[in-house]
Design a protein around this motif. Structure first.
Motif: not given
Length: 219
Positions: A146-159
């Motif tokens: 899975e690769a839900t988020f683009e790299d600029s949204l890493e913090q959202e991916a973590i949360s």
């Protein structure tokens, strides 16, 4: 009379065919909670298809399978049950099925399959990157991650306990997978996020890997 006789003969032939072409019970492997959900679903819908259930985390210990029909009050031990590992090999040619607990929701697991013909397949499900999964899938011919988020949204991916595009690719690099397919992209994106990692990476054991771009696909 002829029509009635033909219908009766057809019915008898169909019954015989049904008896001789019975499909073996469906093999279901997953978290234990799914077992009770399926049993309840069968009672509500009147489904008659029997299945054999095995908790995924017990596979490596050759746990005894359970079989369930829609009219069972509770899961009952299957008579003379074969180890699930033997069933996987005989039915599907799968010589190894390993699940790895990953960080997402309760009972979230990644899975690694190996076939008797030699191929190895790894699937992440929804999750944060996992080094243990990378180690379990080392040398996989195909990784689907899975690769839900683009790299600029890493913090959202973590949360939200998902992975970014580069994080998913990095798992494939650690795994030394021959091919990587990225999927489960957020619907917020009108087009697939471009992977800009490129270059070389490091495998789970510290070895350098290269030519990452040529191994990554999007689905």
């Amino acid at each position: 009379r002829r029509a009635a006789a033909a219908a009766a003969a057809s019915s008898e032939e169909g019954g015989d065919a049904k008896e001789h072409n019975t499909v073996p019970p469906l093999l279901v492997i997953g978290p234990r909670e799914i077992h009770f959900w399926l049993a309840s679903f069968g009672k509500i819908t009147g489904a008659e298809t029997p299945y054999i259930f095995c908790p995924n985390f017990q596979l490596e210990s050759a746990a005894t399978a359970k079989t369930v029909n829609d009219d069972d009050q509770a899961p009952q031990p299957q008579k003379a049950a074969l180890p699930v590992s033997n069933m996987l090999r005989s039915r599907l040619g799968i010589v190894s099925l390993r699940t790895v607990r990953v960080k997402h929701c309760r009972d979230a697991f990644a899975v690694v399959l190996e076939h008797e013909s030699g191929w190895k397949f790894a699937y992440s499900g929804d999750c944060r990157p996992s080094l243990e999964f990378a180690r379990a899938g080392r040398g996989a011919h195909l990784l689907i991650h899975e690769a839900t988020f683009e790299d600029s949204l890493e913090q959202e991916a973590i949360s939200r306990k998902h992975s970014t595009v580069s994080e998913a690719v990095h798992v494939g690099m650690q795994m030394q997978a021959e091919r990587i397919i990225l999927t489960h992209f957020s619907q917020r994106y009108p087009k697939i996020s471009r992977f800009e990692g490129g270059g070389r990476g490091t495998a789970a054991d510290g070895d350098a890997v290269s030519d990452v771009d040529s191994r990554v696909g999007f689905a």
